[in-house]
Scaffold this active site. Structure first.
Site, PDB file in Angstrom:
ATOM      1  N   CYS A 125       0.815  -1.223   0.000  1.00 17.16           N
ATOM      2  CA  CYS A 125       0.000   0.000   0.000  1.00 17.16           C
ATOM      3  C   CYS A 125       0.845   1.269   0.000  1.00 17.16           C
ATOM      4  CB  CYS A 125      -0.945   0.010   1.194  1.00 17.16           C
ATOM      5  SG  CYS A 125      -2.022  -1.423   1.209  1.00 17.16           S
ATOM      6  N   ASN A 129     -10.117  -0.750  -1.909  1.00 10.05           N
ATOM      7  CA  ASN A 129      -8.683  -0.577  -1.648  1.00 10.05           C
ATOM      8  C   ASN A 129      -7.899  -1.223  -2.794  1.00 10.05           C
ATOM      9  OD1 ASN A 129      -6.042  -0.743  -0.771  1.00 10.05           O
ATOM     10  ND2 ASN A 129      -6.529  -1.538   1.265  1.00 10.05           N
ATOM     11  N   HIS A 177      -3.739   7.160   1.115  1.00  9.96           N
ATOM     12  CA  HIS A 177      -4.022   5.768   0.762  1.00  9.96           C
ATOM     13  C   HIS A 177      -5.445   5.422   1.212  1.00  9.96           C
ATOM     14  CE1 HIS A 177      -3.921   1.552   0.295  1.00  9.96           C
ATOM     15  NE2 HIS A 177      -3.864   1.279   1.584  1.00  9.96           N
TER      16      HIS A 177
HETATM   17  N1  ACO Z   1     -18.647  -9.460   6.840  1.00 12.38           N
HETATM   18  C1  ACO Z   1     -19.328  -9.728   7.965  1.00 12.38           C
HETATM   19  N2  ACO Z   1     -18.728  -9.978   9.133  1.00 12.38           N
HETATM   20  C2  ACO Z   1     -17.387  -9.953   9.171  1.00 12.38           C
HETATM   21  C3  ACO Z   1     -16.621  -9.687   8.045  1.00 12.38           C
HETATM   22  C4  ACO Z   1     -17.290  -9.411   6.834  1.00 12.38           C
HETATM   23  N3  ACO Z   1     -16.649  -9.122   5.694  1.00 12.38           N
HETATM   24  N4  ACO Z   1     -15.315  -9.711   8.388  1.00 12.38           N
HETATM   25  C5  ACO Z   1     -15.260 -10.019   9.696  1.00 12.38           C
HETATM   26  N5  ACO Z   1     -16.523 -10.160  10.162  1.00 12.38           N
HETATM   27  C6  ACO Z   1     -16.944 -10.479  11.517  1.00 12.38           C
HETATM   28  C7  ACO Z   1     -15.946 -11.285  12.285  1.00 12.38           C
HETATM   29  O1  ACO Z   1     -16.094 -12.648  12.015  1.00 12.38           O
HETATM   30  C8  ACO Z   1     -16.316 -10.939  13.714  1.00 12.38           C
HETATM   31  O2  ACO Z   1     -17.421 -11.705  14.073  1.00 12.38           O
HETATM   32  P1  ACO Z   1     -17.602 -12.221  15.619  1.00 12.38           P
HETATM   33  O3  ACO Z   1     -17.699 -10.972  16.443  1.00 12.38           O
HETATM   34  O4  ACO Z   1     -18.871 -13.006  15.548  1.00 12.38           O
HETATM   35  O5  ACO Z   1     -16.376 -13.032  15.906  1.00 12.38           O
HETATM   36  C9  ACO Z   1     -16.775  -9.489  13.619  1.00 12.38           C
HETATM   37  O6  ACO Z   1     -17.082  -9.246  12.230  1.00 12.38           O
HETATM   38  C10 ACO Z   1     -15.724  -8.507  14.052  1.00 12.38           C
HETATM   39  O7  ACO Z   1     -14.492  -8.882  13.446  1.00 12.38           O
HETATM   40  P2  ACO Z   1     -13.243  -8.029  13.578  1.00 12.38           P
HETATM   41  O8  ACO Z   1     -12.122  -8.612  12.780  1.00 12.38           O
HETATM   42  O9  ACO Z   1     -13.001  -7.753  15.043  1.00 12.38           O
HETATM   43  O10 ACO Z   1     -13.743  -6.710  12.857  1.00 12.38           O
HETATM   44  P3  ACO Z   1     -13.186  -5.271  12.983  1.00 12.38           P
HETATM   45  O11 ACO Z   1     -14.166  -4.434  13.681  1.00 12.38           O
HETATM   46  O12 ACO Z   1     -11.763  -5.239  13.443  1.00 12.38           O
HETATM   47  O13 ACO Z   1     -13.204  -4.865  11.465  1.00 12.38           O
HETATM   48  C11 ACO Z   1     -11.677  -4.546   9.675  1.00 12.38           C
HETATM   49  C12 ACO Z   1     -12.424  -5.556  10.509  1.00 12.38           C
HETATM   50  C13 ACO Z   1     -12.678  -3.707   8.905  1.00 12.38           C
HETATM   51  C14 ACO Z   1     -10.786  -5.266   8.677  1.00 12.38           C
HETATM   52  C15 ACO Z   1     -10.874  -3.664  10.652  1.00 12.38           C
HETATM   53  O14 ACO Z   1     -10.053  -4.445  11.464  1.00 12.38           O
HETATM   54  C16 ACO Z   1     -10.049  -2.676   9.958  1.00 12.38           C
HETATM   55  O15 ACO Z   1     -10.555  -1.695   9.466  1.00 12.38           O
HETATM   56  N6  ACO Z   1      -8.739  -2.878   9.933  1.00 12.38           N
HETATM   57  C17 ACO Z   1      -7.831  -2.014   9.238  1.00 12.38           C
HETATM   58  C18 ACO Z   1      -7.167  -2.803   8.238  1.00 12.38           C
HETATM   59  C19 ACO Z   1      -7.506  -2.419   6.849  1.00 12.38           C
HETATM   60  O16 ACO Z   1      -8.288  -1.562   6.548  1.00 12.38           O
HETATM   61  N7  ACO Z   1      -6.800  -3.088   5.973  1.00 12.38           N
HETATM   62  C20 ACO Z   1      -6.903  -2.815   4.605  1.00 12.38           C
HETATM   63  C21 ACO Z   1      -5.858  -3.541   3.872  1.00 12.38           C
HETATM   64  S1  ACO Z   1      -4.312  -3.167   4.448  1.00 12.38           S
HETATM   65  C22 ACO Z   1      -3.930  -1.654   3.994  1.00 12.38           C
HETATM   66  O17 ACO Z   1      -4.340  -1.165   2.995  1.00 12.38           O
HETATM   67  C23 ACO Z   1      -3.067  -0.885   4.899  1.00 12.38           C
END
Ligand code: ACO
Length: 341
Positions: free
Chosen positions: A115, A298, A268
């Protein structure tokens, strides 16, 4: 010593649009979950039944950037290709792009900064142009993520995020700009880079590397998951929201500039919530931020050049404006750039 400037920019998105609803059954997800957590409504994906490769998307963006710059391909001294999704594990996609462009002999360099690929690539290109070794550098950032992600509910946290696309710039030389405040000359003011490899496994694709027990000869069916991106989402979120503002401030301080001096921020596009946190910490008003994640998802290395090109085309980014940019990605890597447009 010269300064460098962006002579031309171009981008390309494959025509196929995939909405959140299209992924609902495939990934056991929902439009509501994706929009709330990421800000994404749709993304562009290539047709996976074809042999279209990342360098094909890069080629289309590069041709637009060359046309926009009014530069013939024969004038290019160096190609830099930033991608997380190369055509092949070896050789690099800069070589395949060079062949498709039809400019044999021109040096072709791949960088693997994910990224942060655009900022790292811009920084490398800027150094070559400043020293005068190369006069015109083609920087291409392209991704086909859709062919490399886990399209099952197991991979839904990662797979809903990514889109395919490409952005490219032609960087050329301009006279050295020493007084930033009094110069409307288009130029790259500065770039700053950072990395912390202790977090390598918090956002990675393990295979087909060789940093594990066994060899390709002992491949097991259960290893298939290791070819897909794996992410510790919360760790990525926390570090991105910290490092992006930090390194942007480093760039501003190096030029004796303040947040208020910047006309437009093109960050980004990992997640709208990360960019909202960056904006909040730095006190940036909404109207100074240009996001594309809602419609493009992304696109990893391509997000910033895609955003810059889109901003130019919709009139948000005009000559003379000061652009601030920052990125964060796998590695972890991060970087910032200030560009007088
Ligand atoms: N659809 C539905 N539910 C989902 C999905 C999905 N796509 N993905 C995860 N879940 C569920 C999980 O299973 C979990 O369920 P549970 O509570 O029953 O166990 C629940 O949602 C919460 O999961 P978390 O992983 O804790 O979700 P979080 O709130 O952290 O959100 C996310 C996930 C959006 C990826 C977040 O961590 C985030 O924004 N991280 C930043 C990373 C990012 O944006 N990366 C992009 C690529 S890297 C880059 O470009 C730098």
């Amino acid at each position: 010593m010269n300064s460098s400037r962006i002579l031309g920019i171009g981008s390309y998105l494959p025509p196929g649009i995939v909405t959140n609803d299209d992924l609902k059954d495939l990934l056991n997800t929902s439009d509501e979950w994706i929009q709330q957590r990421t800000g994404i409504k749709q993304r562009h994906w290539v047709d996976a039944s074809t042999d279209i490769a990342t360098s094909d998307l890069g080629l289309l963006a590069a041709q637009k950037a060359l046309a926009h710059a009014g530069v013939d391909k024969s004038e290019i001294d160096l190609i830099i290709f930033a991608t997380t999704s190369p055509d092949y594990d070896t050789p690099g996609s800069a070589c395949t792009l060079q062949a498709k462009l039809g400019i044999p002999g021109v040096p072709a360099l791949d960088i693997r900064q994910q990224c942060s690929g655009f900022i790292y690539g811009l920084s490398i290109a800027d150094q070559f142009v400043r020293t005068g070794l190369y006069k015109k550098v083609l920087l291409v950032c392209a991704e086909i993520q859709s062919k490399g992600i886990d399209l099952s509910p197991r991979g839904r946290d990662v797979s809903v995020l990514f889109g395919d696309g490409a952005g490219a710039i032609v960087l050329g030389s301009t006279s050295l700009v020493t007084d930033v405040r009094n110069s409307d000359l288009p130029h790259v003011l500065c770039t700053h880079l950072g990395a912390d490899g202790r977090f390598a496994k918090d956002l990675w694709i393990e295979y087909p590397g060789i940093g594990h027990v066994g060899s390709r000869n002992s491949f097991k069916e259960e290893d298939q998951v290791k070819y897909f991106p794996q992410m510790n989402g919360k760790t990525v979120f926390v570090n991105a929201a910290k490092k992006m503002p930090e390194i942007l401030l480093t760039s501003l301080e190096s030029q004796n500039l303040k947040i208020e001096d910047v006309d437009l921020f093109v960050f980004h596009q990992a997640n709208i919530r990360i960019n909202e946190m960056v904006a909040k910490q730095l006190g940036i008003p909404d109207e100074k931020i240009f996001n594309t994640i809602e419609l493009f998802g992304n696109t990893t290395a391509a997000t910033i050049p895609l955003g810059l090109d889109e901003a130019v085309r919709c009139g948000k980014l005009r000559s003379g404006m000061l652009v601030g940019s920052a990125a964060f990605g796998s590695g972890f890597t991060w970087g910032s750039a200030l560009i007088r447009w």
